[in-house]
Scaffold this motif. Structure first.
Motif, PDB file in Angstrom:
ATOM      1  N   ILE A 177       0.849  -1.207   0.000  1.00 55.95           N
ATOM      2  CA  ILE A 177       0.000   0.000   0.000  1.00 55.95           C
ATOM      3  C   ILE A 177       0.882   1.254   0.000  1.00 55.95           C
ATOM      4  N   LEU A 178       1.909   1.235   0.846  1.00 59.60           N
ATOM      5  CA  LEU A 178       2.765   2.420   0.977  1.00 59.60           C
ATOM      6  C   LEU A 178       3.626   2.643  -0.271  1.00 59.60           C
ATOM      7  N   ARG A 179       4.397   1.624  -0.617  1.00 60.69           N
ATOM      8  CA  ARG A 179       5.385   1.779  -1.698  1.00 60.69           C
ATOM      9  C   ARG A 179       4.734   2.063  -3.044  1.00 60.69           C
ATOM     10  N   LYS A 180       3.593   1.405  -3.289  1.00 61.47           N
ATOM     11  CA  LYS A 180       2.927   1.600  -4.583  1.00 61.47           C
ATOM     12  C   LYS A 180       1.939   2.766  -4.522  1.00 61.47           C
ATOM     13  N   GLU A 181       1.876   3.413  -3.373  1.00 61.78           N
ATOM     14  CA  GLU A 181       0.949   4.528  -3.171  1.00 61.78           C
ATOM     15  C   GLU A 181      -0.447   4.188  -3.674  1.00 61.78           C
ATOM     16  N   LEU A 182      -0.944   3.064  -3.176  1.00 57.66           N
ATOM     17  CA  LEU A 182      -2.268   2.598  -3.599  1.00 57.66           C
ATOM     18  C   LEU A 182      -3.354   3.456  -2.962  1.00 57.66           C
ATOM     19  N   GLN A 183      -4.456   3.541  -3.654  1.00 59.13           N
ATOM     20  CA  GLN A 183      -5.616   4.249  -3.100  1.00 59.13           C
ATOM     21  C   GLN A 183      -6.677   3.233  -2.740  1.00 59.13           C
ATOM     22  N   LEU A 184      -7.139   3.280  -1.496  1.00 62.00           N
ATOM     23  CA  LEU A 184      -8.168   2.347  -1.030  1.00 62.00           C
ATOM     24  C   LEU A 184      -9.480   3.091  -0.783  1.00 62.00           C
ATOM     25  N   PHE A 185     -10.558   2.539  -1.305  1.00 60.12           N
ATOM     26  CA  PHE A 185     -11.881   3.146  -1.088  1.00 60.12           C
ATOM     27  C   PHE A 185     -12.797   2.154  -0.390  1.00 60.12           C
ATOM     28  N   GLY A 186     -13.558   2.645   0.541  1.00 57.26           N
ATOM     29  CA  GLY A 186     -14.608   1.812   1.125  1.00 57.26           C
ATOM     30  C   GLY A 186     -15.890   2.026   0.342  1.00 57.26           C
ATOM     31  N   THR A 187     -16.738   1.022   0.310  1.00 54.05           N
ATOM     32  CA  THR A 187     -18.049   1.205  -0.320  1.00 54.05           C
ATOM     33  C   THR A 187     -19.089   0.570   0.580  1.00 54.05           C
ATOM     34  N   TRP A 188     -20.228   1.183   0.665  1.00 57.68           N
ATOM     35  CA  TRP A 188     -21.298   0.653   1.516  1.00 57.68           C
ATOM     36  C   TRP A 188     -22.644   0.853   0.836  1.00 57.68           C
ATOM     37  N   ASN A 189     -23.316  -0.250   0.587  1.00 51.86           N
ATOM     38  CA  ASN A 189     -24.655  -0.194   0.010  1.00 51.86           C
ATOM     39  C   ASN A 189     -24.656   0.558  -1.321  1.00 51.86           C
ATOM     40  N   SER A 190     -25.495   1.571  -1.471  1.00 54.79           N
ATOM     41  CA  SER A 190     -25.671   2.197  -2.780  1.00 54.79           C
ATOM     42  C   SER A 190     -26.216   3.599  -2.593  1.00 54.79           C
ATOM     43  N   SER A 191     -26.180   4.380  -3.668  1.00 57.92           N
ATOM     44  CA  SER A 191     -26.758   5.723  -3.618  1.00 57.92           C
ATOM     45  C   SER A 191     -28.194   5.677  -4.116  1.00 57.92           C
ATOM     46  N   TYR A 192     -29.033   6.412  -3.442  1.00 57.08           N
ATOM     47  CA  TYR A 192     -30.456   6.420  -3.788  1.00 57.08           C
ATOM     48  C   TYR A 192     -30.994   7.819  -3.522  1.00 57.08           C
ATOM     49  N   ASN A 193     -30.599   8.747  -4.373  1.00 61.51           N
ATOM     50  CA  ASN A 193     -31.151  10.097  -4.232  1.00 61.51           C
ATOM     51  C   ASN A 193     -31.333  10.719  -5.612  1.00 61.51           C
ATOM     52  N   ASP A 194     -31.704  11.972  -5.655  1.00 57.13           N
ATOM     53  CA  ASP A 194     -32.016  12.590  -6.951  1.00 57.13           C
ATOM     54  C   ASP A 194     -30.782  12.856  -7.798  1.00 57.13           C
ATOM     55  N   THR A 195     -29.632  13.009  -7.152  1.00 58.81           N
ATOM     56  CA  THR A 195     -28.407  13.298  -7.908  1.00 58.81           C
ATOM     57  C   THR A 195     -27.746  12.010  -8.391  1.00 58.81           C
ATOM     58  N   VAL A 196     -27.502  11.113  -7.472  1.00 60.30           N
ATOM     59  CA  VAL A 196     -26.917   9.818  -7.848  1.00 60.30           C
ATOM     60  C   VAL A 196     -27.874   8.732  -7.385  1.00 60.30           C
ATOM     61  N   ASN A 197     -28.296   7.905  -8.342  1.00 56.65           N
ATOM     62  CA  ASN A 197     -29.224   6.848  -7.977  1.00 56.65           C
ATOM     63  C   ASN A 197     -28.821   5.561  -8.683  1.00 56.65           C
ATOM     64  N   ASP A 198     -28.061   4.732  -7.947  1.00 60.43           N
ATOM     65  CA  ASP A 198     -27.572   3.479  -8.524  1.00 60.43           C
ATOM     66  C   ASP A 198     -28.723   2.562  -8.937  1.00 60.43           C
ATOM     67  N   TRP A 199     -29.850   2.714  -8.300  1.00 59.24           N
ATOM     68  CA  TRP A 199     -31.013   1.860  -8.591  1.00 59.24           C
ATOM     69  C   TRP A 199     -31.623   2.222  -9.934  1.00 59.24           C
ATOM     70  N   LYS A 200     -31.828   3.535 -10.136  1.00 56.64           N
ATOM     71  CA  LYS A 200     -32.419   3.962 -11.409  1.00 56.64           C
ATOM     72  C   LYS A 200     -31.440   3.685 -12.552  1.00 56.64           C
ATOM     73  N   GLU A 201     -30.141   3.894 -12.297  1.00 51.26           N
ATOM     74  CA  GLU A 201     -29.126   3.590 -13.318  1.00 51.26           C
ATOM     75  C   GLU A 201     -29.158   2.095 -13.643  1.00 51.26           C
ATOM     76  N   GLY A 202     -29.387   1.298 -12.614  1.00 49.89           N
ATOM     77  CA  GLY A 202     -29.480  -0.149 -12.796  1.00 49.89           C
ATOM     78  C   GLY A 202     -30.645  -0.521 -13.702  1.00 49.89           C
ATOM     79  N   VAL A 203     -31.796   0.073 -13.429  1.00 42.63           N
ATOM     80  CA  VAL A 203     -32.977  -0.194 -14.260  1.00 42.63           C
ATOM     81  C   VAL A 203     -32.687   0.192 -15.711  1.00 42.63           C
TER      82      VAL A 203
END
Ligand SMILES: [Zn+2]
Ligand SMILES: [Zn+2]
Length: 327
Positions: free
Chosen positions: A256-282
């Motif tokens: 992680i250090l030497r390669k300067e990796l970027q780690l992201f956490g993800t939890w569930n999904s977005s469900y609002n008027d701006t980003v909506n993974d559900w509507k994008e899915g449909v």
């Protein structure tokens, strides 16, 4: 009505229950399909739910049987299972998955492994005719996979490694392809899952150069594998629910250090008027960009619940998405 009620760890029962009564902001949904999530296996065999008994199941679709406002009656729907408080800081930003005081169909309150469920209007995603109703029951994994893939940012022309070739991994692979990835590689300890991924046009990981990864198993070894595979400057989304402690060796940490990796956490999904993974899915299913049909390998009746759960728990045979078909 019939429901699958969890009375305690290792105590799932096919039960009779009174029909739910709809509040003013709810509609009555006749459930048609409900998927069994890996997290449901954890609930039934290890962790239980927040209180007992609870009707489990959060990946479901159905038809609106009754709507007090009479607008949605007869419509095919899928359900965003999270009920936010609408008061906390995250909710104010529309970041409902991070709500500090949420409710949830199928874990904190009764869910979709039932003939009927009362669902809040806010949580309904109306499906168009191009979305087969059983695929509507997979919108949750579709949304979760999109959310995780989006965390990687621009992946145009990149080699992607996905650890875990289960339903969410295979859907994340389809999103990656859609977002312009060059090639998608899989790592999984189950050879049959790798063969299945290959049939869908993906590759088995074999020391290829990897720009970005999604870790979908929640196992230390798999994470370590991803960290080794990533090129310098690579990025990784951590998606898999950990089944026990996650431990990294000193060398993994150095990666992680030497390669300067970027780690992201993800939890569930977005469900609002701006980003909506559900509507994008449909939309993606409607366009044919996401193909869920091959992923549904097993359908069971509610009465066959023991068989269905044991198939997944004991890994009796190859499966991808296992769901209940409820009549
Ligand atoms: Zn799920
Ligand atoms: Zn909240």
């Amino acid at each position: 009505m019939k429901v699958l009620n969890l009375y305690g760890v290792n105590d799932l029962r096919l039960d009779e229950k009174d029909m739910p009564i709809c509040k003013a902001d709810e509609v009555l949904v006749k459930v048609k399909y409900c998927g069994i999530c890996g997290s449901d296996i954890q609930r039934v065999y290890a962790k239980g739910t927040y209180h007992f008994p609870t009707v489990i199941g959060h990946e479901f679709s159905g038809v609106v049987k009754y709507d007090t406002e009479n607008k949605l009656t007869g419509k095919k729907v899928a359900v965003f299972p999270l009920l936010p408080c609408f008061n906390c800081e995250s909710c104010e930003k529309g970041n409902y998955a991070s709500c500090s005081d949420y409710d949830y169909y199928g874990s904190r309150r009764d869910g979709g492994m039932a003939e009927y469920i009362a669902v809040k209007r806010w949580n309904l995603i109306v499906l168009n005719d191009s979305v087969p109703i059983e695929q509507g029951a997979m919108l949750e994994p579709v949304a979760v996979a999109r959310h995780a893939t989006m965390k990687l940012g621009n992946i145009q022309g990149m080699n992607i490694l996905i650890s875990g070739a289960g339903p969410i991994g295979l859907i994340a692979a389809q999103w990656s392809k859609l977002f312009g990835a060059k090639a998608i590689y899989f790592f999984d300890i189950d050879k049959q899952k790798i063969d299945f991924a290959k049939k869908m046009g993906f590759y088995e990981y074999n020391n290829d150069e990897i720009d970005a990864a999604i870790e979908g198993t929640g196992a230390s070894d798999a994470l370590s594998h991803c960290l080794k595979a990533l090129k310098a400057g690579g990025k990784i989304t951590l998606m898999g629910n950990p089944i026990r402690e996650i431990a990294l060796s000193q060398n993994d940490y150095w990666d992680i250090l030497r390669k300067e990796l970027q780690l992201f956490g993800t939890w569930n999904s977005s469900y609002n008027d701006t980003v909506n993974d559900w509507k994008e899915g449909v939309d993606a299913i409607t366009r044919g960009d996401i193909n869920l049909e091959p992923l549904i390998t097993h359908k069971y009746k509610l009465e066959q619940y023991k068989e269905a759960f044991e198939l997944m728990y004991k890994r009796k045979e190859f499966y991808n998405k296992v769901m209940f078909q409820i009549n």
